[in-house]
Design a protein around this motif. Sequence first.
Motif, short mmCIF file in Angstrom:
data_model
loop_
_atom_site.label_atom_id
_atom_site.label_comp_id
_atom_site.label_asym_id
_atom_site.label_seq_id
_atom_site.Cartn_x
_atom_site.Cartn_y
_atom_site.Cartn_z
N SER A 398 13.87 -2.82 -2.63
CA SER A 398 13.17 -1.65 -3.05
C SER A 398 11.78 -1.05 -3.33
CB SER A 398 13.51 -1.54 -4.38
OG SER A 398 12.69 -2.64 -5.27
N ILE A 399 10.95 -1.81 -3.29
CA ILE A 399 9.24 -0.70 -2.54
C ILE A 399 9.62 -0.99 -1.15
CG2 ILE A 399 7.46 -2.02 -3.05
CD1 ILE A 399 7.38 -4.04 -4.50
N ILE A 400 9.36 0.66 -1.17
CA ILE A 400 8.97 1.20 0.05
C ILE A 400 7.72 1.46 0.38
CG2 ILE A 400 11.39 1.83 0.25
CD1 ILE A 400 9.93 4.47 -0.29
N ALA A 401 6.11 1.04 -0.64
CA ALA A 401 5.18 2.19 -0.27
C ALA A 401 4.55 1.12 -1.37
CB ALA A 401 5.60 3.04 -0.66
N TRP A 402 3.15 0.42 -0.64
CA TRP A 402 1.83 0.21 -2.27
C TRP A 402 0.85 1.92 -2.75
CZ3 TRP A 402 3.80 -4.03 -4.86
CH2 TRP A 402 3.87 -4.78 -3.72
N SER A 403 0.54 2.12 -3.00
CA SER A 403 -0.84 3.53 -3.18
C SER A 403 -1.64 2.31 -4.58
CB SER A 403 -0.01 4.29 -4.22
OG SER A 403 -0.71 5.12 -3.87
N GLY A 404 -3.01 3.11 -4.15
CA GLY A 404 -3.90 1.85 -4.74
C GLY A 404 -4.31 2.82 -6.46
N ASN A 405 -4.06 3.93 -6.22
CA ASN A 405 -4.92 4.72 -7.19
C ASN A 405 -3.63 5.64 -7.83
OD1 ASN A 405 -6.25 7.06 -6.60
ND2 ASN A 405 -7.19 5.17 -5.99
N ASN A 406 -3.76 6.10 -8.70
CA ASN A 406 -2.68 7.62 -9.75
C ASN A 406 -4.27 8.32 -9.27
OD1 ASN A 406 -1.02 8.92 -10.94
ND2 ASN A 406 -3.07 9.44 -12.37
N GLU A 407 -4.64 9.36 -8.83
CA GLU A 407 -4.99 10.48 -9.37
C GLU A 407 -6.80 10.57 -9.14
OE1 GLU A 407 -2.20 13.51 -11.41
OE2 GLU A 407 -4.07 12.90 -12.48
N ASN A 408 -6.97 9.36 -8.08
CA ASN A 408 -8.98 8.89 -9.05
C ASN A 408 -9.39 9.57 -7.54
OD1 ASN A 408 -8.30 7.50 -10.98
ND2 ASN A 408 -8.10 5.81 -9.69
N GLU A 409 -8.56 9.91 -5.77
CA GLU A 409 -9.19 10.62 -5.30
C GLU A 409 -9.15 12.04 -5.69
OE1 GLU A 409 -7.92 12.21 -0.15
OE2 GLU A 409 -6.53 10.55 -1.58
N ALA A 410 -8.27 12.81 -5.82
CA ALA A 410 -8.46 14.38 -6.16
C ALA A 410 -9.46 14.48 -7.61
CB ALA A 410 -6.86 13.98 -7.15
N ALA A 411 -9.60 13.06 -8.39
CA ALA A 411 -10.45 13.42 -9.72
C ALA A 411 -11.98 13.42 -8.41
CB ALA A 411 -10.61 12.02 -10.52
N LEU A 412 -12.20 12.43 -7.96
CA LEU A 412 -14.12 12.77 -7.08
C LEU A 412 -13.57 14.22 -6.20
CD1 LEU A 412 -14.94 9.11 -5.44
CD2 LEU A 412 -15.96 10.69 -6.71
N ALA A 413 -13.05 14.14 -5.60
CA ALA A 413 -13.14 15.31 -4.47
C ALA A 413 -13.50 16.63 -5.45
CB ALA A 413 -11.76 14.97 -3.97
N SER A 448 4.53 -5.20 5.73
CA SER A 448 5.60 -4.86 6.50
C SER A 448 6.15 -3.52 5.28
CB SER A 448 6.88 -5.61 5.67
OG SER A 448 7.10 -5.56 3.87
N ARG A 449 5.30 -2.40 5.12
CA ARG A 449 5.47 -1.42 4.19
C ARG A 449 4.26 -0.48 4.38
NH1 ARG A 449 7.22 -4.84 0.24
NH2 ARG A 449 8.49 -4.73 0.42
N PRO A 450 4.51 0.51 3.80
CA PRO A 450 3.05 1.37 4.05
C PRO A 450 2.55 1.34 3.19
CG PRO A 450 5.02 3.16 3.97
CD PRO A 450 5.20 1.24 4.43
N PHE A 451 0.17 1.28 3.07
CA PHE A 451 -0.16 1.60 2.45
C PHE A 451 -0.77 2.56 1.76
CE2 PHE A 451 -4.02 0.64 -0.02
CZ PHE A 451 -4.17 0.03 -0.93
N LEU A 452 -0.69 3.07 0.51
CA LEU A 452 -1.78 5.02 0.57
C LEU A 452 -2.71 4.42 -0.55
CD1 LEU A 452 1.42 7.04 0.13
CD2 LEU A 452 0.23 6.66 2.06
N VAL A 453 -3.87 4.83 -0.24
CA VAL A 453 -4.87 4.81 -1.06
C VAL A 453 -4.64 5.35 -2.53
CG1 VAL A 453 -7.51 4.82 -1.22
CG2 VAL A 453 -6.39 4.19 0.88
N SER A 454 -3.86 6.63 -2.05
CA SER A 454 -4.17 7.31 -3.55
C SER A 454 -3.36 8.30 -3.20
CB SER A 454 -5.22 7.73 -4.01
OG SER A 454 -5.25 8.99 -5.43
N SER A 455 -2.64 8.96 -4.79
CA SER A 455 -1.68 9.86 -4.90
C SER A 455 -2.05 10.90 -5.75
CB SER A 455 -0.10 9.50 -5.11
OG SER A 455 0.64 9.66 -5.38
N PRO A 456 -2.46 11.58 -5.40
CA PRO A 456 -1.69 12.44 -4.13
C PRO A 456 -3.26 12.51 -3.16
CG PRO A 456 -2.79 14.21 -6.24
CD PRO A 456 -2.99 12.83 -6.22
N SER A 457 -3.05 12.34 -2.29
CA SER A 457 -3.33 12.35 -0.98
C SER A 457 -3.16 12.77 0.45
CB SER A 457 -3.64 10.77 -0.89
OG SER A 457 -4.15 10.55 0.04
N ASN A 458 -3.89 12.99 1.29
CA ASN A 458 -3.98 13.73 2.63
C ASN A 458 -3.11 12.69 3.93
OD1 ASN A 458 -4.43 16.52 1.55
ND2 ASN A 458 -5.99 16.29 2.64
#
Length: 828
Positions: A398-413, A448-458
């Motif tokens: 069921s787990i199809i992706a890991w994501s490093g954090n919620n909104e912290n990239e956006a908070a910095l940017a 075996s599954r993608p890693f995203l550093v943040s959400s939202p993110s480019n």
Amino acid sequence: MTLCGNGICVVLCWFLGVSSGLRPVALSLDGKWSLSNSDCSVSLPAEVPGCVHSALQQQGFIQDPYFRFNDVSYRWIAYDNWTYTTTFAGSTQLRASQKVLLVFDGVDTVASIWLNGLAVGKTDNMFRRYDFTVSGLLKDGDNVLKVSLLSPVLYASERRKAHSAYRVPPECPPDVQKGECHVNFIRKEQSSFSWDWGPSFPTMGLWKGVRLEAFDVLQLIQLVFESFSFFLQSSQVKLWWPNGHGDQPCYRLTVRGFQGGFLVLNTESKVYFRSVELVQEPVVGSPGLSFYFRINGKPIFLKGSNWIPAHSFQDRVTPAVLRNLLQSAVDARMNALRVWGGGVYEQDLFYSICDEMGIMVWQDFMFACAMYPTEGDFIQTVREEVIQQVQRLKSHPSIIAWSGNNENEAALATDWFNIPVSQRPAYLKDYVTLYVDNIRAVGQEDQSRPFLVSSPSNGAESEQEGWVASNPYDPHYGDTHFYSYTLDCWDWRTFPRTRFASEYGFQSWPSFSTLLPVSIKEDWSYNSNFSSHRQHHEDGNLRMLLQAALHFNLPNATDPVKRFTDTLYITQVMQAQCVKTQTEFYRRSQSEIIEGKGRTMGALYWQLNDVWQAPSWSSIEFGGKWKMLHYFAQNFFAAVLPVGFEDGDTLFIYAVSDLSHDLKLRAAVSVYSWSDLDPVCTLKSDLHPISGGSATAIFKQPVAALLAGCGSCTRLTCLLTFHLEDSSGQQGPRNHHFLCSPKDAQGVQRPNITVRHSQDEAGYSVTLHSASVAAFVWLDVGNVTGRFGSNGFLMTSRNRTVRFNAWCNTSVEELSRSLTVTSLRDLY
């Protein structure tokens, strides 16, 4: 599982400490413990697993923490230190073992462990398992184990003071949240210090199991079964598919290991087969990159919501609660949930149910809306947290992706925290250190599954820009979070045409029956102190009414309780219609590129569930009752869906299909007068080919021309319904389109709906009879738990029968007494 070429290459490894002859012995220490505060003025029995708040309530020291203002009244609990104590017998077998481990699956959070008066170790992370060697510390007879917990609030404050080089924002939550400060300095559930949808209950306790594991060994041996691999062609196994795209078959794998003639390993597990890819590649006719998931080689539109903790006190999240919420997601035709990064990594059962039901999980790591320190001890405990959680969860399809954090990239940017330009490089360095150099690096254990550093993110673009993009909300890349409470939510032009919508939504209040157990009569007003106290989003109560007032007359009953209940209703109407409009916009955008934007391949609204009885963005109330939004989701997440909207005074209808096969569909449009239940006229388009997994325009006509062909209809006197059909009949749900705001509609009659109840072998049903068109017809049975087959609907027929699925024993008589029927016209 790893996809290898045209086949599936499976490598299975077990790591187990075993004896040269005997299997390990385990002794559970769950059950009754004693609990006391720092000065022993409070002493009581306590269950493990559990927490201090639950123990205090169970023993009558406090009331329901959710009652009225108790979240503030009981702040003292989290400011005290607490000690859990248990006594257990040290068996001869335990004491004779050469290796004995004291294992804590979850300690919340900062604790010192003592066995028979001797210090064993410390904990500082709610999300880690801890084990301590206690060989030689056990004694004959009674053994005393103590776990001394520090106040998480004071600990976080002390850690903040010790970090004097520069601030790590935010210092505290907004005042409206009535929360505690410096939660980013402690590795525990971030929302436990408050959030804009939840209370502040900084819990303490042993929230998971405690046990002793003993090994009678001459030498501890680690068995690694690495020759144990096999290669399968894809055609040799049945694949796991998301809900709505196929079945979720599993295989049972049994493994036995022998050493020296003794059975040292005997385990059975479920094995699923599936592949997942996150596709980020150039898009024809558009700058930027695509962002969508391919499961087993098939592009899948993710339809679902965001998951938050189901309770402030995790010991109260029962299997029944989990199964009910997840079944509700499936029943609303969802195929995905995002486990949000400010809560907890969910219990094993959560992911097992998602496996069974075909719910894809976007799994955040537990960091949200904050900067975080990067001292060595903080990084080390985070690395161990990530290792353990990835190892625990990576076998779940069921787990199809890991994501490093919620909104912290956006908070910095976008500079949420007003960081001076001169200090910005230090925060960027810390961000990369934590999420890329550590969490992402450790997470690579599972490739075996993608890693995203943040959400939202480019996504890939953020990586190219040094992991923090100049605009993480750029709709040409990645995923987007979008909220707007002042713009008209009925206007689809206000929404970003994004590649993937991972958060969006609108607040509403829960129903009156949900509020009743935690309130009293003086609270039953929209302007009461209680209503203000429960709202943790700045100006949230006012914003709901302002948004509702754009299209609806607000309740004006003279009876204050009726005006309150009517206002609860209108917030749910507003929320349902707003999220419907936005979700349908995303679904019809999956096949289009307009001005370089589009190809939307995911719609995960905020949020699925509630943590307490309060206004929030949820579609399911605390306790499991469906809001109007969740009933709407049954339709706007349908596999085949008609979507209608206006652009330049022209009506368009799209056919959206998630099916694998192609269809030929036409649009059937009916025009109704607000004052009459017989359609004024009906129009049908030609049959159009609809490719599987696409959205296609199949009807286009200026509204003026459409109405001109329907007698005396005007925008103010008429409305539209429409559906899709093929040569054999209707496909998908019926939809509606208002030609004006309902508050401006002319000729609206009071429907005077009457009700007839019945029961048969299949359960209960309610038959409604209406005298006129009725909008947003809402059936409510108070505190009788269950749900209707449909609700909140537009009634354009004289009779309609709705099934009721009861979750407890009830009767036709009880349903008859409890049922209320409300439509939009009944509010004024």
